[in-house]
Design an enzyme around this catalytic site. Sequence first.
Site, PDB file in Angstrom:
ATOM      1  N   HIS B 269      56.413  55.339  34.844  1.00 54.66           N
ATOM      2  CA  HIS B 269      56.333  56.497  35.749  1.00 54.66           C
ATOM      3  C   HIS B 269      57.448  56.429  36.801  1.00 54.66           C
ATOM      4  O   HIS B 269      58.214  57.386  36.972  1.00 54.66           O
ATOM      5  CB  HIS B 269      54.956  56.502  36.423  1.00 54.66           C
ATOM      6  CG  HIS B 269      54.727  57.658  37.347  1.00 54.66           C
ATOM      7  ND1 HIS B 269      54.058  58.790  36.967  1.00 54.66           N
ATOM      8  CD2 HIS B 269      55.091  57.848  38.634  1.00 54.66           C
ATOM      9  CE1 HIS B 269      54.023  59.645  37.990  1.00 54.66           C
ATOM     10  NE2 HIS B 269      54.642  59.088  39.029  1.00 54.66           N
ATOM     11  N   GLU B 270      57.547  55.295  37.454  1.00 50.73           N
ATOM     12  CA  GLU B 270      58.567  55.149  38.502  1.00 50.73           C
ATOM     13  C   GLU B 270      59.970  55.158  37.883  1.00 50.73           C
ATOM     14  O   GLU B 270      60.930  55.614  38.511  1.00 50.73           O
ATOM     15  CB  GLU B 270      58.328  53.878  39.315  1.00 50.73           C
ATOM     16  CG  GLU B 270      56.957  53.787  40.001  1.00 50.73           C
ATOM     17  CD  GLU B 270      56.583  55.008  40.819  1.00 50.73           C
ATOM     18  OE1 GLU B 270      57.479  55.706  41.311  1.00 50.73           O
ATOM     19  OE2 GLU B 270      55.368  55.282  40.941  1.00 50.73           O
ATOM     20  N   HIS B 273      61.141  58.687  37.809  1.00 57.98           N
ATOM     21  CA  HIS B 273      61.695  59.092  39.115  1.00 57.98           C
ATOM     22  C   HIS B 273      63.099  58.498  39.305  1.00 57.98           C
ATOM     23  O   HIS B 273      64.004  59.151  39.818  1.00 57.98           O
ATOM     24  CB  HIS B 273      60.794  58.575  40.252  1.00 57.98           C
ATOM     25  CG  HIS B 273      59.516  59.338  40.419  1.00 57.98           C
ATOM     26  ND1 HIS B 273      59.485  60.696  40.664  1.00 57.98           N
ATOM     27  CD2 HIS B 273      58.218  58.938  40.417  1.00 57.98           C
ATOM     28  CE1 HIS B 273      58.219  61.094  40.803  1.00 57.98           C
ATOM     29  NE2 HIS B 273      57.425  60.047  40.649  1.00 57.98           N
ATOM     30  N   GLU B 299      58.122  64.974  39.879  1.00 61.25           N
ATOM     31  CA  GLU B 299      56.945  64.527  39.116  1.00 61.25           C
ATOM     32  C   GLU B 299      57.073  64.900  37.642  1.00 61.25           C
ATOM     33  O   GLU B 299      56.531  64.225  36.778  1.00 61.25           O
ATOM     34  CB  GLU B 299      55.664  65.130  39.698  1.00 61.25           C
ATOM     35  CG  GLU B 299      55.188  64.459  40.978  1.00 61.25           C
ATOM     36  CD  GLU B 299      54.774  62.998  40.784  1.00 61.25           C
ATOM     37  OE1 GLU B 299      54.177  62.683  39.743  1.00 61.25           O
ATOM     38  OE2 GLU B 299      55.068  62.172  41.670  1.00 61.25           O
TER      39      GLU B 299
END
Lengths: 506, 506
Positions: B269-270, B273, B299
């Site tokens: 997830h990170e 980003h 997101e």
Amino acid sequence: MSESIQALRQSFRSYVKKMKSYGEALDVMYWDLRTGAPRKGVEARSEVIGELSAEMFKMSVSSEMGRFLEQLSEPGVFEQLDAVDRKLVEECKKEYDRSIKIPPDKYQAYVVLTSQAESVWEEAKEKADFAMFQPYLEKIVAANREFIELWGYAGHPYNTLLDMYEPGMTTQKLDQLFADVRAKLVPLVAAIGQSSNVPDTAFLRQTFDVTQQKAFSLYILKELGYDFEAGRLDESVHPFATGLNPGDVRITTRYLPHDVTSALFGTIHECGHALYEQNISQELIGTPLCTGTSMGIHESQSRFWENMVGRSRTFWKRYYPKLQELYPDRFEGVSVDSFYDAINVVQPSLIRIEADELTYNLHIMIRYEIEKKLFDGSLRVADLPAYWNEKYKEYLGVVPAHDGEGVLQDVHWAGGAFGYFPSYSLGNMYSAQIRSTMEKQLGDLDDLVDRGEFSAVKTWLVEKIYRHGKLLTPNEIVEGVTGEPLNPEYLLDYLGKKYGDIYNLN
Amino acid sequence: MSESIQALRQSFRSYVKKMKSYGEALDVMYWDLRTGAPRKGVEARSEVIGELSAEMFKMSVSSEMGRFLEQLSEPGVFEQLDAVDRKLVEECKKEYDRSIKIPPDKYQAYVVLTSQAESVWEEAKEKADFAMFQPYLEKIVAANREFIELWGYAGHPYNTLLDMYEPGMTTQKLDQLFADVRAKLVPLVAAIGQSSNVPDTAFLRQTFDVTQQKAFSLYILKELGYDFEAGRLDESVHPFATGLNPGDVRITTRYLPHDVTSALFGTIHECGHALYEQNISQELIGTPLCTGTSMGIHESQSRFWENMVGRSRTFWKRYYPKLQELYPDRFEGVSVDSFYDAINVVQPSLIRIEADELTYNLHIMIRYEIEKKLFDGSLRVADLPAYWNEKYKEYLGVVPAHDGEGVLQDVHWAGGAFGYFPSYSLGNMYSAQIRSTMEKQLGDLDDLVDRGEFSAVKTWLVEKIYRHGKLLTPNEIVEGVTGEPLNPEYLLDYLGKKYGDIYNLN
């Protein structure tokens, strides 16, 4: 204190605190750059550091700062201030008076020059190519000579540089101190060279698992009283300590797989710096007084813990079994006394940072002689390599094969840090003298170490030195603690006994 | 461009760059606080952060900034600027116009209030005591309502808060988007609840050595194209990504010994980003445009990589053997299909951050409904817990046992971040829509993942989205890439197919 003075004092304190905030932000960023910041972000980060440094410098020489200092220095006002505020005014004024004399464009150019010079030096050292570095060093020396003229000086021009790192230090004092030290050290080193007792050090150079080394460093830090709630241990190419504030004093070390003591003694050395900064009085937080009083006193603490505690026989009587436990098959047949001898071996060598406790001082004296000559104009930068090699031959009996292991070995000059080197030897002298007083009050240090009473040692040092931060000068510290000014005899006495014992000289 | 305009533009750029420098310094300090800064230094550090934040805020609303914006916005000047400078003027003006309307003392009081509220919230959540937090939340809502009046708004008062995180977003648009999503999602969740296929997840909850978990996270990051020369992976209580500059985009994760996927999906997830921020065009460095265009688009990227790549069947066909290798005795008899089903299990639950990809959107809708009502005045803070529980019953069929796992679960409101929550669901919608266009141009995503062609996927995203930073609005991005405005049908289509397959619904 009148209300208007109270208000003035408050505004001054807020102003100073803001400057200190910039300082902490910068220190966090430097720490970050040296402990693993990604390579590709360094350029942008340097610009951030440049912006904030410039802002901080502006504040230190602003007309607002000028007004504060003028008003607070007025006798009718100054005498109403407490000791902390007085010292704060004096420190800021000293900084202000120095900085205001340098035209901003010259300062800016100098910052750029030293920043470039550090990169060039790195490559020049790698290539052992002094000619590559020479034009930068010439400019840096010239700029410093110009600054010295602007700042003014008493006695030797170099004094004004010495004073930046060791307030009150002069060539007159240092000449005497170093002459005394050299007179006893050179024959001692010679006698050791002729001793039939040559400690075996081969077993220190086996392979030592780095995870275990780290565990041992952490263990020793806890034993010595380093507060992990007010610090952390990381890794970096060169070990360092950075005090962001007394609640956050970080240290680093470097683990070498083929050297079991390098990381450990690096850790203990930085621990010494950190114990000092972790224990500065709370009332100094947010001021420029919340730091060590001088580089010499700071080094006295790193060296006290590294050499007088960490390289002592009783320390290893206590901790050698633990080390053996971590590396069960590495120290077979090596007694604790052999281990002690090995970590204290004396060997005249070329590289300062690898030098033993004894010959280290000779490396410093060479640099001191050179710096003094650079600033009275009796030595040209172009002649440095030859002079360096000559001095190494004379003081240590060794000659560099190339300038990479000679005159180019240290980063200090590339950064313009002239006057810094003597701190290292001063640290040795201070620590021996302070130790002597400590032993009169607490008993023999070796016995304290033997019993693991580090807390008593630390508490004594906090009381006598650490808590004061920069509120007292180095001289006030050393005279306050020991009852006399800096005296090199304590160091010579300590070294004579320690190495006389190891090398059976008596 | 005339020389005077050129000079004005240069001064403005320098001014903006200086502000951005403060921003990077602050981000380094926040990162540091969350990745292991020592406890005892936090108080002093908070003051440093306070000083620098205040300075940065002052610069954003200074008369100097006002003059820059006034002069650069003049039509004869503005039309001579290039696209980057224009956007920069617009962004700074938007920020300036907002900030200048809030009296500095009110802003200062609000900063203190939210800072206190975050501490109180932490304790209140721990004790499940809403009454303790209620007075703070009431003040925060009241302050935001006052700010909204000062800022002004079009349509619903909440719109002005939404716009802070998703420029151009309104309740009118969101009502429609969420109604569409809810209409299909609620029956889908119900159908899954009645499905006879219930994936076994017990094997995910064994003990998994954390060192191996870390090695696996690092391995996957490399596979996905995270640039370790422009970032690093650390640990923190809550995973996060921080883009200091494109050459330094750091991520964190948290390793749980009894959960093999938590750290991994947090990492991916990170990583999403970070891939965004690592690939912003160099020309935007040193400006406020050097960041993601909105929280929703940001997101969309974290969720694209986490869910559409990381939770896909082909991803695990590729990497499950590697995971089995790291934990030889943990996955005996568990086929890759069983593993895939387990990591995609749907289970209506109480806690947003633990929710599955599908029900997550329902958690968001509840928060959206509540925020809307708080700002049109139709819901009082005192009535929040009851309303919360009622909505959870209605949307998800579950009721919190206490407010700690109910209305107090998220930190957002304590920090005053109203309008942020919708970003999470918007991210899901954007990602599905963007994926659809990607597949038309690059072919089926599952096939690309199957062949490990992450580089092609990343290159496409860099070209279409990442490099633009904040130069384009979220709407310009989504319309530019997909040819139509945000359309939730892509998400619904994707979820319907994925979960219809896992739960045999067709």
